[in-house]
Design a protein around this motif. Structure first.
Motif, mmCIF file in Angstrom:
data_model
loop_
_atom_site.group_PDB
_atom_site.id
_atom_site.type_symbol
_atom_site.label_atom_id
_atom_site.label_comp_id
_atom_site.label_asym_id
_atom_site.label_seq_id
_atom_site.Cartn_x
_atom_site.Cartn_y
_atom_site.Cartn_z
ATOM 1 N N SER A 1 0.963 -1.125 -0.030
ATOM 2 C CA SER A 1 0.175 0.041 -0.175
ATOM 3 C C SER A 1 0.885 1.108 -0.194
ATOM 4 O O SER A 1 2.016 1.194 0.600
ATOM 5 C CB SER A 1 -0.960 0.102 1.203
ATOM 6 O OG SER A 1 -1.612 1.106 1.391
ATOM 7 N N GLN A 2 0.134 2.291 -0.255
ATOM 8 C CA GLN A 2 1.051 3.566 -0.621
ATOM 9 C C GLN A 2 0.558 4.417 0.652
ATOM 10 O O GLN A 2 1.124 5.597 1.119
ATOM 11 C CB GLN A 2 0.793 4.394 -1.829
ATOM 12 C CG GLN A 2 -0.834 4.736 -1.831
ATOM 13 C CD GLN A 2 -1.641 3.735 -2.983
ATOM 14 O OE1 GLN A 2 -1.162 2.702 -2.799
ATOM 15 N NE2 GLN A 2 -2.124 4.277 -3.872
ATOM 16 N N PHE A 3 -0.210 3.812 1.475
ATOM 17 C CA PHE A 3 -1.094 4.548 2.673
ATOM 18 C C PHE A 3 -0.322 4.142 3.982
ATOM 19 O O PHE A 3 -0.336 2.921 4.350
ATOM 20 C CB PHE A 3 -2.438 4.062 2.738
ATOM 21 C CG PHE A 3 -3.149 4.479 1.356
ATOM 22 C CD1 PHE A 3 -3.719 5.880 1.249
ATOM 23 C CD2 PHE A 3 -3.801 3.384 0.764
ATOM 24 C CE1 PHE A 3 -3.893 6.117 -0.083
ATOM 25 C CE2 PHE A 3 -4.368 3.823 -0.468
ATOM 26 C CZ PHE A 3 -4.524 4.971 -1.023
ATOM 27 N N LYS B 1 4.579 0.430 -0.428
ATOM 28 C CA LYS B 1 5.094 0.264 -1.675
ATOM 29 C C LYS B 1 6.311 0.641 -1.860
ATOM 30 O O LYS B 1 7.356 -0.099 -2.831
ATOM 31 C CB LYS B 1 4.163 0.746 -2.700
ATOM 32 C CG LYS B 1 2.814 -0.028 -2.945
ATOM 33 C CD LYS B 1 2.312 0.344 -4.337
ATOM 34 C CE LYS B 1 0.932 -0.254 -4.455
ATOM 35 N NZ LYS B 1 0.247 0.070 -5.602
ATOM 36 N N GLU B 2 6.999 1.713 -1.221
ATOM 37 C CA GLU B 2 8.140 2.299 -1.375
ATOM 38 C C GLU B 2 9.418 0.978 -0.718
ATOM 39 O O GLU B 2 10.640 1.122 -1.035
ATOM 40 C CB GLU B 2 8.282 3.374 -0.378
ATOM 41 C CG GLU B 2 8.341 3.150 1.148
ATOM 42 C CD GLU B 2 8.104 4.380 1.918
ATOM 43 O OE1 GLU B 2 9.061 4.768 2.759
ATOM 44 O OE2 GLU B 2 7.259 5.012 1.626
ATOM 45 N N ARG B 3 8.747 -0.079 -0.244
ATOM 46 C CA ARG B 3 9.586 -1.113 0.097
ATOM 47 C C ARG B 3 10.034 -2.010 -0.891
ATOM 48 O O ARG B 3 10.905 -2.732 -0.821
ATOM 49 C CB ARG B 3 9.125 -1.856 1.190
ATOM 50 C CG ARG B 3 8.776 -1.118 2.520
ATOM 51 C CD ARG B 3 9.784 -0.169 3.034
ATOM 52 N NE ARG B 3 9.199 0.322 4.368
ATOM 53 C CZ ARG B 3 9.876 1.275 4.902
ATOM 54 N NH1 ARG B 3 10.805 2.000 4.424
ATOM 55 N NH2 ARG B 3 9.380 1.969 6.246
ATOM 56 N N ILE B 4 9.271 -1.741 -1.994
ATOM 57 C CA ILE B 4 9.481 -2.745 -3.252
ATOM 58 C C ILE B 4 10.951 -2.717 -3.810
ATOM 59 O O ILE B 4 11.420 -3.815 -3.932
ATOM 60 C CB ILE B 4 8.579 -2.217 -4.438
ATOM 61 C CG1 ILE B 4 7.280 -2.435 -3.868
ATOM 62 C CG2 ILE B 4 8.918 -3.155 -5.629
ATOM 63 C CD1 ILE B 4 5.931 -2.171 -5.056
ATOM 64 N N LEU C 1 10.960 -6.927 1.376
ATOM 65 C CA LEU C 1 9.632 -7.747 0.784
ATOM 66 C C LEU C 1 9.973 -9.389 1.010
ATOM 67 O O LEU C 1 8.900 -10.048 0.999
ATOM 68 C CB LEU C 1 9.804 -7.571 -0.937
ATOM 69 C CG LEU C 1 8.577 -8.115 -1.418
ATOM 70 C CD1 LEU C 1 7.195 -7.792 -0.921
ATOM 71 C CD2 LEU C 1 8.779 -7.472 -2.800
ATOM 72 N N VAL C 2 11.023 -9.876 0.574
ATOM 73 C CA VAL C 2 11.322 -11.210 0.496
ATOM 74 C C VAL C 2 11.205 -11.695 2.106
ATOM 75 O O VAL C 2 10.433 -12.715 2.312
ATOM 76 C CB VAL C 2 12.911 -11.780 0.253
ATOM 77 C CG1 VAL C 2 13.210 -13.029 0.607
ATOM 78 C CG2 VAL C 2 12.710 -11.436 -1.264
#
Length: 238
Positions: free
Chosen positions: A101-103, A125-128, A134-135
């Motif tokens: 999420s971006q929230f 989403k900034e963690r992508i 993410l892993v």
């Protein structure tokens, strides 16, 4: 939907890869996710989807270990990711879910964990771009663990701390209700009419409110305005 053949596990393989389905309506973000996970050890991205309904069909036919999903996607672009997580809690409790999420609003993360925290993760989403985070989240939910983005936790702690410091916590439910009417510009008589109280009872409540908010020595009109401002500032949504 984009899917791939499922390779057989080599003889003697000590541990099977985590089978992952990706769901994201943005083509660029979906490709970025696929790329980030492509070279991750122990992660097998089986298929990608762009909407809720095709994702749910994929879960039934492809039997993944983990679903990584956007919080908003077709058909309604509302909270489809949370809907999927809630549904799978009932129909496929063995499937972990990572919601992206971006929230950074705690209410979304809390909604995700409403039915339990096992096998659920909420990441921004900034963690992508940081494959490790993410892993790690995918591995955690595959084991039945849970992960909440650190930034969301910070916002939640800050909101709780602010609530604990708020002078509104000293008000009774009735006083809070009356203060809400004051903030809307209602007169004492109008409040009395709305709550089926006497005007005198409303005045006593308002005097108690002023005292608890430290406004007992302020001129009457000004303290009504200040009390209203305190209420609006402290009760605004995060």
């Amino acid at each position: 939907m984009a899917s791939r053949p499922i390779p057989a596990d080599p003889p003697g393989e000590p541990q099977q890869a985590i089978r992952v389905l990706l769901a994201e309506d943005s083509y660029l973000v979906r490709e970025a996710l696929d790329h980030v996970l492509a070279d991750a050890d122990g992660i097998d991205v089986v298929a990608t989807f762009s909407d809720r309904d095709s994702l749910l069909e994929g879960v039934e036919t492809m039997r993944p270990d983990v679903v990584v999903t956007d919080i908003r996607m077709p058909p309604a672009e509302s909270d489809e990711g949370l809907q999927v997580a809630a549904l799978l809690r009932e129909t496929r409790p063995d499937v972990g879910v990572v919601v992206l999420s971006q929230f950074a609003e705690p209410r979304y993360a809390l909604a995700l964990l409403e039915g339990g925290s096992d096998g659920r993760a909420y990441l921004l989403k900034e963690r992508i771009q940081r494959r490790g985070q993410l892993v790690a989240a995918i591995e955690a939910v595959a084991r039945g663990g849970s992960v909440i983005d650190a930034k969301v936790v910070e916002v939640l702690i800050e909101a709780r701390s602010r609530a604990e410091r708020s002078p509104l916590t000293d008000l009774t439910p009735r006083e809070t209700e009356i203060l809400a009417f004051v903030a809307q510009g209602h007169s004492n008589q109008a409040i009395a009419d709305e709550l089926v109280l006497t005007k005198r009872a409303v005045e006593k409540h308002i005097n108690a409110i002023f005292l608890k908010l430290g406004l007992s020595q302020v001129e009457d009109v000004s303290r009504r305005v200040k009390a209203a401002l305190i209420y609006l500032a402290e009760s605004r949504p995060d």
